[in-house]
Enzyme design. Sequence first.
Site, PDB file in Angstrom:
ATOM      1  N   HIS A  12      -9.209  -2.398   4.690  1.00  0.00           N
ATOM      2  CA  HIS A  12      -8.481  -2.517   5.962  1.00  0.00           C
ATOM      3  C   HIS A  12      -7.509  -3.685   5.843  1.00  0.00           C
ATOM      4  CE1 HIS A  12      -7.773  -2.924  10.285  1.00  0.00           C
ATOM      5  NE2 HIS A  12      -8.309  -1.717  10.392  1.00  0.00           N
ATOM      6  N   ASP A  28     -13.556   4.759   9.855  1.00  0.00           N
ATOM      7  CA  ASP A  28     -13.464   6.162   9.426  1.00  0.00           C
ATOM      8  C   ASP A  28     -14.587   6.557   8.479  1.00  0.00           C
ATOM      9  OD1 ASP A  28     -10.155   5.266   9.514  1.00  0.00           O
ATOM     10  OD2 ASP A  28     -10.964   6.881  10.766  1.00  0.00           O
TER      11      ASP A  28
HETATM   12  C1  SDX Z   1      -7.415   2.872  10.145  1.00  0.00           C
HETATM   13  O1  SDX Z   1      -4.531  -1.035  11.023  1.00  0.00           O
HETATM   14  C2  SDX Z   1      -5.485  -0.584  11.721  1.00  0.00           C
HETATM   15  O2  SDX Z   1      -6.003  -1.261  12.575  1.00  0.00           O
HETATM   16  C3  SDX Z   1      -5.919   0.862  11.438  1.00  0.00           C
HETATM   17  C4  SDX Z   1      -7.180   1.349  12.129  1.00  0.00           C
HETATM   18  C5  SDX Z   1      -6.948   1.466  13.612  1.00  0.00           C
HETATM   19  O3  SDX Z   1      -7.968   1.461  14.350  1.00  0.00           O
HETATM   20  O4  SDX Z   1      -5.779   1.695  14.037  1.00  0.00           O
HETATM   21  O5  SDX Z   1      -8.240   0.442  11.891  1.00  0.00           O
HETATM   22  C6  SDX Z   1      -7.576   2.725  11.624  1.00  0.00           C
HETATM   23  O6  SDX Z   1      -6.375   3.318   9.733  1.00  0.00           O
HETATM   24  C7  SDX Z   1      -8.494   2.371   9.212  1.00  0.00           C
HETATM   25  C8  SDX Z   1      -8.093   2.474   7.694  1.00  0.00           C
HETATM   26  C9  SDX Z   1      -8.312   3.932   7.250  1.00  0.00           C
HETATM   27  N1  SDX Z   1      -7.743   4.151   5.931  1.00  0.00           N
HETATM   28  C10 SDX Z   1      -8.522   4.368   4.832  1.00  0.00           C
HETATM   29  O7  SDX Z   1      -9.756   4.285   4.868  1.00  0.00           O
HETATM   30  C11 SDX Z   1      -7.762   4.752   3.585  1.00  0.00           C
HETATM   31  C12 SDX Z   1      -8.288   3.945   2.371  1.00  0.00           C
HETATM   32  N2  SDX Z   1      -7.923   2.541   2.582  1.00  0.00           N
HETATM   33  C13 SDX Z   1      -6.681   2.104   1.905  1.00  0.00           C
HETATM   34  O8  SDX Z   1      -5.676   3.046   1.868  1.00  0.00           O
HETATM   35  C14 SDX Z   1      -6.284   0.661   2.334  1.00  0.00           C
HETATM   36  O9  SDX Z   1      -7.417  -0.100   2.292  1.00  0.00           O
HETATM   37  C15 SDX Z   1      -5.586   0.447   3.656  1.00  0.00           C
HETATM   38  C16 SDX Z   1      -4.382   1.303   3.831  1.00  0.00           C
HETATM   39  C17 SDX Z   1      -6.531   0.712   4.798  1.00  0.00           C
HETATM   40  C18 SDX Z   1      -5.167  -1.044   3.727  1.00  0.00           C
HETATM   41  O10 SDX Z   1      -4.175  -1.221   2.798  1.00  0.00           O
HETATM   42  P1  SDX Z   1      -3.500  -2.683   2.545  1.00  0.00           P
HETATM   43  O11 SDX Z   1      -3.963  -3.672   3.535  1.00  0.00           O
HETATM   44  O12 SDX Z   1      -2.043  -2.474   2.379  1.00  0.00           O
HETATM   45  O13 SDX Z   1      -4.171  -3.146   1.202  1.00  0.00           O
HETATM   46  P2  SDX Z   1      -3.633  -2.794  -0.223  1.00  0.00           P
HETATM   47  O14 SDX Z   1      -3.279  -1.325  -0.291  1.00  0.00           O
HETATM   48  O15 SDX Z   1      -2.587  -3.785  -0.568  1.00  0.00           O
HETATM   49  O16 SDX Z   1      -4.956  -2.999  -1.119  1.00  0.00           O
HETATM   50  C19 SDX Z   1      -5.308  -4.292  -1.610  1.00  0.00           C
HETATM   51  C20 SDX Z   1      -6.052  -4.023  -2.923  1.00  0.00           C
HETATM   52  C21 SDX Z   1      -5.240  -3.138  -3.898  1.00  0.00           C
HETATM   53  O17 SDX Z   1      -5.689  -3.434  -5.212  1.00  0.00           O
HETATM   54  P3  SDX Z   1      -4.756  -4.458  -6.133  1.00  0.00           P
HETATM   55  O18 SDX Z   1      -3.358  -3.883  -6.100  1.00  0.00           O
HETATM   56  O19 SDX Z   1      -4.910  -5.808  -5.442  1.00  0.00           O
HETATM   57  O20 SDX Z   1      -5.424  -4.385  -7.497  1.00  0.00           O
HETATM   58  O21 SDX Z   1      -7.259  -3.281  -2.642  1.00  0.00           O
HETATM   59  C22 SDX Z   1      -7.185  -2.001  -3.278  1.00  0.00           C
HETATM   60  C23 SDX Z   1      -5.725  -1.736  -3.587  1.00  0.00           C
HETATM   61  O22 SDX Z   1      -5.600  -0.866  -4.703  1.00  0.00           O
HETATM   62  N3  SDX Z   1      -7.710  -1.023  -2.301  1.00  0.00           N
HETATM   63  C24 SDX Z   1      -8.528  -0.014  -2.609  1.00  0.00           C
HETATM   64  C25 SDX Z   1      -8.799   0.614  -1.385  1.00  0.00           C
HETATM   65  N4  SDX Z   1      -8.147  -0.009  -0.385  1.00  0.00           N
HETATM   66  C26 SDX Z   1      -7.473  -1.023  -0.959  1.00  0.00           C
HETATM   67  N5  SDX Z   1      -9.047   0.407  -3.789  1.00  0.00           N
HETATM   68  C27 SDX Z   1      -9.860   1.510  -3.724  1.00  0.00           C
HETATM   69  N6  SDX Z   1     -10.189   2.169  -2.586  1.00  0.00           N
HETATM   70  C28 SDX Z   1      -9.669   1.748  -1.398  1.00  0.00           C
HETATM   71  N7  SDX Z   1      -9.974   2.402  -0.262  1.00  0.00           N
END
Ligand code: SDX
Length: 428
Positions: A317, A374
Amino acid sequence: MSTKKSMTLIDNRTNTQYEYPILDGTRGPSVVDLRSFFKDTGMFTFDPGYTSTASCQSEITFINGAKGELRYRGIPIEELAENHSYLEACFLLLNGRLPDKEELTDFDLELRHRAFIPESSRYLFTAFPDGAHPMATLSASVTALSSFYATHLNLESDEEFSEMANRILAKIPTLAAFAYRHYLGIPFIQPDIDLSFTENFLAMMRAYPGHKMKLGRDGHQNITPLEVEALDTIFTLHADHEQNASTTVVRGVASTGAHPYVAISSGIAALWGRAHGGANESVIAQLTMIGSVDNVDAFIARAKDPDDDFRLMGFGHRVYKNFDPRAKILKKLQDKLKEELDLDSNLMKIAARIEEIALSDEYFVSRNLYPNIDFYSGIILTALQIPKEMFTPIFVIGRTIGWIAQWTEFKKDPMSKIARPRQLYTGK
Ligand code: SDX
């Protein structure tokens, strides 16, 4: 230690100093007020994805990501989810306080009477193929709804505001249920004013034409109080969440002066993405694809592989760097429902194994990747015999109040301006 509440920035190329005020909120991080930065320096700030940017000031919702804390109008989400209905949470988000008994009764009645949609708007669904994803028809039908009501809102009239808000709040469950029935290719069920907000939605999803749903008998022919309580809690947990991606879209559309209902349908479109609200449907698809606890390790390895774009849905998140408090509440709800509802034990085992690994594995721990809302909502919704294609529409029903409250706050904020970011140009 200076008493000056400001930050001085030095451009080392010219040794020029710039000073900007620091503004404190009532909770959470302060902000550096950079509104004059471009005028002063001829430069833009650079922050793709707004990881360090506050787009507005707001009194509605507060998240402490480090602590895993969420409050609506200052009240902790745990208190609201345990002791108040979704309609009370809606009243709170809109008005800044919980309703008294009489206000709640009036609000409930208002929504029951407004749950019907204009008859001609039901024919919009026939333009979509049977099996069309309910998010597509839901977003389209909310845009269509805007054409039935005045475009211009008198911003000074509280009455006009509450009518606009109550109307869309009341109609979203009906449109979502119609979207579901069209997806199945079966006749629509009209709202029943004898049923409460959440009962009504379940009835419009499940009833047979001409069959009046009754509370209390088991089986999906009717609705049990436990199912209503579970879904009502899920709506409350989804109601608002600061300036998330879809709320940012809603505020962006509000800033251009378009109809409030097209701002909501834009929010629905943004929420659909699997990185956002669409994750709940993807979680179940992913757990089903993993299929067995034995396969979890291989998928965890894929999630950690920088060359593999596979990500664990329901994990991570932008704000929570601790457990999502909503996930904790859903987990408790899941345990409570285990006896009463047919929770898919295989999916639960897979989810538990993923969580166990992720909470100890260095890759996830170092990136503060915890289960989010989720990760758990899908298992409970599946137990409520709701198909995964309806998970994000249910997120929409819960979140519409948050979008409306944020839209209204934007409209009433004297600081509001059209959303128009700049760029770092790297072209020819
Ligand atoms: C919701 O914003 C809100 O408040 C949203 C929400 C709401 O109520 O409105 O809370 C609802 O959307 C919850 C989130 C649901 N999405 C998912 O579960 C999808 C999987 N999660 C990812 O796509 C991700 O964690 C996000 C989109 C939620 C957050 O992305 P960020 O903050 O941009 O973080 P990032 O993509 O920069 O990740 C940081 C690191 C990266 O690795 P490095 O590049 O540092 O090596 O963490 C890794 C990412 O690759 N990473 C994951 C991961 N999520 C982040 N690796 C594996 N699996 C994951 N799920």
